[in-house]
Design a protein around this motif. Structure first.
Motif, PDB file in Angstrom:
ATOM      1  N   ASN A 100      33.589  27.318  13.343  1.00  0.00           N
ATOM      2  CA  ASN A 100      34.273  28.603  13.550  1.00  0.00           C
ATOM      3  C   ASN A 100      35.688  28.608  12.977  1.00  0.00           C
ATOM      4  O   ASN A 100      36.643  29.054  13.617  1.00  0.00           O
ATOM      5  CB  ASN A 100      34.310  28.954  15.042  1.00  0.00           C
ATOM      6  N   ILE A 101      35.810  28.084  11.751  1.00  0.00           N
ATOM      7  CA  ILE A 101      37.098  28.088  11.058  1.00  0.00           C
ATOM      8  C   ILE A 101      37.142  29.312  10.155  1.00  0.00           C
ATOM      9  O   ILE A 101      36.302  29.475   9.271  1.00  0.00           O
ATOM     10  CB  ILE A 101      37.287  26.805  10.224  1.00  0.00           C
ATOM     11  N   SER A 102      38.095  30.171  10.388  1.00  0.00           N
ATOM     12  CA  SER A 102      38.207  31.401   9.604  1.00  0.00           C
ATOM     13  C   SER A 102      38.961  31.129   8.307  1.00  0.00           C
ATOM     14  O   SER A 102      40.138  30.772   8.317  1.00  0.00           O
ATOM     15  CB  SER A 102      38.945  32.472  10.419  1.00  0.00           C
ATOM     16  N   VAL A 103      38.240  31.292   7.191  1.00  0.00           N
ATOM     17  CA  VAL A 103      38.812  31.040   5.867  1.00  0.00           C
ATOM     18  C   VAL A 103      38.475  32.219   4.965  1.00  0.00           C
ATOM     19  O   VAL A 103      37.363  32.754   5.021  1.00  0.00           O
ATOM     20  CB  VAL A 103      38.233  29.741   5.257  1.00  0.00           C
ATOM     21  N   ASP A 104      39.419  32.613   4.136  1.00  0.00           N
ATOM     22  CA  ASP A 104      39.152  33.664   3.157  1.00  0.00           C
ATOM     23  C   ASP A 104      37.923  33.253   2.344  1.00  0.00           C
ATOM     24  O   ASP A 104      37.922  32.191   1.705  1.00  0.00           O
ATOM     25  CB  ASP A 104      40.370  33.821   2.231  1.00  0.00           C
ATOM     26  N   PRO A 105      36.847  34.051   2.357  1.00  0.00           N
ATOM     27  CA  PRO A 105      35.622  33.652   1.653  1.00  0.00           C
ATOM     28  C   PRO A 105      35.814  33.422   0.160  1.00  0.00           C
ATOM     29  O   PRO A 105      35.094  32.623  -0.447  1.00  0.00           O
ATOM     30  CB  PRO A 105      34.657  34.811   1.926  1.00  0.00           C
ATOM     31  N   CYS A 106      36.784  34.093  -0.435  1.00  0.00           N
ATOM     32  CA  CYS A 106      37.048  33.872  -1.863  1.00  0.00           C
ATOM     33  C   CYS A 106      37.551  32.454  -2.115  1.00  0.00           C
ATOM     34  O   CYS A 106      37.239  31.841  -3.143  1.00  0.00           O
ATOM     35  CB  CYS A 106      38.073  34.885  -2.375  1.00  0.00           C
TER      36      CYS A 106
ATOM     37  N   TYR B 236      36.618  28.100  -4.643  1.00  0.00           N
ATOM     38  CA  TYR B 236      37.582  27.372  -5.472  1.00  0.00           C
ATOM     39  C   TYR B 236      37.822  25.929  -5.033  1.00  0.00           C
ATOM     40  O   TYR B 236      38.635  25.232  -5.643  1.00  0.00           O
ATOM     41  CB  TYR B 236      38.917  28.120  -5.497  1.00  0.00           C
ATOM     42  N   ALA B 237      37.132  25.466  -4.009  1.00  0.00           N
ATOM     43  CA  ALA B 237      37.373  24.103  -3.525  1.00  0.00           C
ATOM     44  C   ALA B 237      37.025  23.060  -4.583  1.00  0.00           C
ATOM     45  O   ALA B 237      37.838  22.196  -4.929  1.00  0.00           O
ATOM     46  CB  ALA B 237      36.576  23.858  -2.249  1.00  0.00           C
ATOM     47  N   GLY B 238      35.802  23.126  -5.098  1.00  0.00           N
ATOM     48  CA  GLY B 238      35.389  22.172  -6.127  1.00  0.00           C
ATOM     49  C   GLY B 238      36.213  22.307  -7.392  1.00  0.00           C
ATOM     50  O   GLY B 238      36.581  21.307  -8.024  1.00  0.00           O
ATOM     51  N   ILE B 239      36.513  23.541  -7.761  1.00  0.00           N
ATOM     52  CA  ILE B 239      37.331  23.792  -8.952  1.00  0.00           C
ATOM     53  C   ILE B 239      38.703  23.146  -8.791  1.00  0.00           C
ATOM     54  O   ILE B 239      39.216  22.490  -9.708  1.00  0.00           O
ATOM     55  CB  ILE B 239      37.471  25.309  -9.192  1.00  0.00           C
ATOM     56  N   ALA B 240      39.307  23.321  -7.618  1.00  0.00           N
ATOM     57  CA  ALA B 240      40.635  22.744  -7.363  1.00  0.00           C
ATOM     58  C   ALA B 240      40.598  21.226  -7.468  1.00  0.00           C
ATOM     59  O   ALA B 240      41.520  20.607  -8.024  1.00  0.00           O
ATOM     60  CB  ALA B 240      41.129  23.168  -5.981  1.00  0.00           C
ATOM     61  N   CYS B 241      39.536  20.618  -6.946  1.00  0.00           N
ATOM     62  CA  CYS B 241      39.430  19.155  -6.987  1.00  0.00           C
ATOM     63  C   CYS B 241      39.260  18.645  -8.416  1.00  0.00           C
ATOM     64  O   CYS B 241      39.869  17.639  -8.800  1.00  0.00           O
ATOM     65  CB  CYS B 241      38.270  18.692  -6.110  1.00  0.00           C
ATOM     66  N   VAL B 242      38.441  19.336  -9.207  1.00  0.00           N
ATOM     67  CA  VAL B 242      38.266  18.929 -10.608  1.00  0.00           C
ATOM     68  C   VAL B 242      39.586  19.038 -11.358  1.00  0.00           C
ATOM     69  O   VAL B 242      39.986  18.123 -12.083  1.00  0.00           O
ATOM     70  CB  VAL B 242      37.182  19.784 -11.303  1.00  0.00           C
TER      71      VAL B 242
ATOM     72  N   THR C 144      28.455  29.230  -9.272  1.00  0.00           N
ATOM     73  CA  THR C 144      28.977  30.522  -9.734  1.00  0.00           C
ATOM     74  C   THR C 144      29.536  30.392 -11.148  1.00  0.00           C
ATOM     75  O   THR C 144      29.854  29.278 -11.596  1.00  0.00           O
ATOM     76  CB  THR C 144      30.109  31.030  -8.814  1.00  0.00           C
ATOM     77  N   PRO C 145      29.696  31.513 -11.857  1.00  0.00           N
ATOM     78  CA  PRO C 145      30.310  31.469 -13.191  1.00  0.00           C
ATOM     79  C   PRO C 145      31.723  30.896 -13.181  1.00  0.00           C
ATOM     80  O   PRO C 145      32.183  30.365 -14.195  1.00  0.00           O
ATOM     81  CB  PRO C 145      30.321  32.943 -13.620  1.00  0.00           C
ATOM     82  N   LEU C 146      32.417  30.986 -12.053  1.00  0.00           N
ATOM     83  CA  LEU C 146      33.776  30.441 -11.976  1.00  0.00           C
ATOM     84  C   LEU C 146      33.798  28.960 -12.325  1.00  0.00           C
ATOM     85  O   LEU C 146      34.763  28.462 -12.911  1.00  0.00           O
ATOM     86  CB  LEU C 146      34.343  30.629 -10.563  1.00  0.00           C
ATOM     87  N   GLN C 147      32.733  28.255 -11.964  1.00  0.00           N
ATOM     88  CA  GLN C 147      32.689  26.811 -12.181  1.00  0.00           C
ATOM     89  C   GLN C 147      32.432  26.449 -13.638  1.00  0.00           C
ATOM     90  O   GLN C 147      32.403  25.276 -13.989  1.00  0.00           O
ATOM     91  CB  GLN C 147      31.629  26.201 -11.249  1.00  0.00           C
TER      92      GLN C 147
ATOM     93  N   TYR D 145      47.504  30.220  -2.551  1.00  0.00           N
ATOM     94  CA  TYR D 145      46.982  30.856  -1.330  1.00  0.00           C
ATOM     95  C   TYR D 145      45.605  30.308  -0.988  1.00  0.00           C
ATOM     96  O   TYR D 145      45.301  30.044   0.178  1.00  0.00           O
ATOM     97  CB  TYR D 145      46.920  32.373  -1.516  1.00  0.00           C
ATOM     98  N   TYR D 146      44.760  30.121  -2.006  1.00  0.00           N
ATOM     99  CA  TYR D 146      43.427  29.578  -1.769  1.00  0.00           C
ATOM    100  C   TYR D 146      43.513  28.141  -1.259  1.00  0.00           C
ATOM    101  O   TYR D 146      42.756  27.741  -0.362  1.00  0.00           O
ATOM    102  CB  TYR D 146      42.590  29.628  -3.049  1.00  0.00           C
ATOM    103  N   ILE D 147      44.427  27.365  -1.833  1.00  0.00           N
ATOM    104  CA  ILE D 147      44.597  25.979  -1.379  1.00  0.00           C
ATOM    105  C   ILE D 147      45.034  25.965   0.087  1.00  0.00           C
ATOM    106  O   ILE D 147      44.527  25.170   0.899  1.00  0.00           O
ATOM    107  CB  ILE D 147      45.633  25.229  -2.243  1.00  0.00           C
ATOM    108  N   LYS D 148      45.951  26.845   0.425  1.00  0.00           N
ATOM    109  CA  LYS D 148      46.422  26.939   1.816  1.00  0.00           C
ATOM    110  C   LYS D 148      45.271  27.293   2.747  1.00  0.00           C
ATOM    111  O   LYS D 148      45.128  26.711   3.836  1.00  0.00           O
ATOM    112  CB  LYS D 148      47.528  27.986   1.918  1.00  0.00           C
ATOM    113  N   GLU D 149      44.447  28.239   2.343  1.00  0.00           N
ATOM    114  CA  GLU D 149      43.298  28.638   3.150  1.00  0.00           C
ATOM    115  C   GLU D 149      42.318  27.474   3.311  1.00  0.00           C
ATOM    116  O   GLU D 149      41.821  27.205   4.407  1.00  0.00           O
ATOM    117  CB  GLU D 149      42.584  29.828   2.497  1.00  0.00           C
ATOM    118  N   LEU D 150      42.047  26.782   2.220  1.00  0.00           N
ATOM    119  CA  LEU D 150      41.083  25.683   2.248  1.00  0.00           C
ATOM    120  C   LEU D 150      41.560  24.519   3.113  1.00  0.00           C
ATOM    121  O   LEU D 150      40.745  23.812   3.717  1.00  0.00           O
ATOM    122  CB  LEU D 150      40.801  25.200   0.822  1.00  0.00           C
ATOM    123  N   ARG D 151      42.869  24.339   3.193  1.00  0.00           N
ATOM    124  CA  ARG D 151      43.409  23.246   4.014  1.00  0.00           C
ATOM    125  C   ARG D 151      43.199  23.480   5.510  1.00  0.00           C
ATOM    126  O   ARG D 151      43.492  22.604   6.317  1.00  0.00           O
ATOM    127  CB  ARG D 151      44.893  23.030   3.709  1.00  0.00           C
TER     128      ARG D 151
END
Length: 201
Positions: free
Chosen positions: A68-74, A78-84, A107-110, A149-155
């Motif tokens: 039940n961790i609320s994270v921006d779905p967008c 980007y988690a895997g993308i950020a790590c790469v 997704t195409p983002l990757q 912002y995405y990194i902050k959300e993912l953390r």
């Protein structure tokens, strides 16, 4: 390290994080330096490290839902993308010989986010076809940072912190995506054995 020292071009595959990929790069460099110290030729050694971008995203999405961790779905795209991108930058800054490889596309983002990078992308056929037929703008994005912002959300998800910021080598074998993927791989082998058994009995 030992495989590299023995002259093997490795592909570290069960990897899902920047922390794992950086550890791989460091281990390969230790092996290469040992060879250099003995006057051995490293020119034919071409190591690769895989990050399964989509599998990390899948895992974090699953954990966020379970806990039940609320994270921006967008952000979860980007988690895997950020790590790469983080591992790729570290490799370049430190001059590691290992080349990054991205796998497990969702997704195409990757694909889009890695355009322009000196890396390997193992894009499945089912993804290649729509990518080739798309009207996405083809431009270099590898050097673009993932939105802070995405990194902050993912953390908000502890396992992303392990993947992106800090995880000990001792934790690699118990990291969630590792266990889940190995279980799936073993299950695939079991299914193959069942198919073969049908032809034997």
């Amino acid at each position: 390290e030992e495989m590299t020292y023995r002259g093997v071009s490795i592909n570290a595959t069960v990897s899902f994080s920047a922390t794992q990929a950086i550890a791989v790069g460091e281990a390969v460099e230790r092996g290469l330096k040992r060879r250099e110290a003995e006057g051995l030729d490293n020119s034919e050694i071409n190591p690769v490290c895989t990050i399964m971008v989509g599998r990390l995203d899948d895992w974090l999405r699953e954990i966020a839902e379970k806990k039940n961790i609320s994270v921006d779905p967008c952000a979860l795209h980007y988690a895997g993308i950020a790590c790469v991108k983080k591992a790729y930058n570290v490799y370049n800054e430190r001059g590691y010989k290992t080349k990054m490889l991205s796998a497990a596309y969702r997704t195409p983002l990757q694909w889009l986010e890695f355009i322009g990078g000196d890396m390997i992308m193992t894009i499945p056929y089912k993804n290649q076809v729509p990518f080739n037929g798309s009207d996405f703008e083809i431009k270099a994005r590898m050097d673009n940072e993932v939105d802070p912002y995405y990194i902050k959300e993912l953390r908000k998800i502890p396992d992303f912190i392990k993947a992106y910021d800090e995880m000990s080598v001792e934790e690699f074998d118990t990291f969630g995506p590792v266990n889940k993927t190995l279980d799936q791989f073993a299950g695939g082998y079991d299914d193959l054995v069942k198919i073969i058994r049908k032809f034997m009995i």
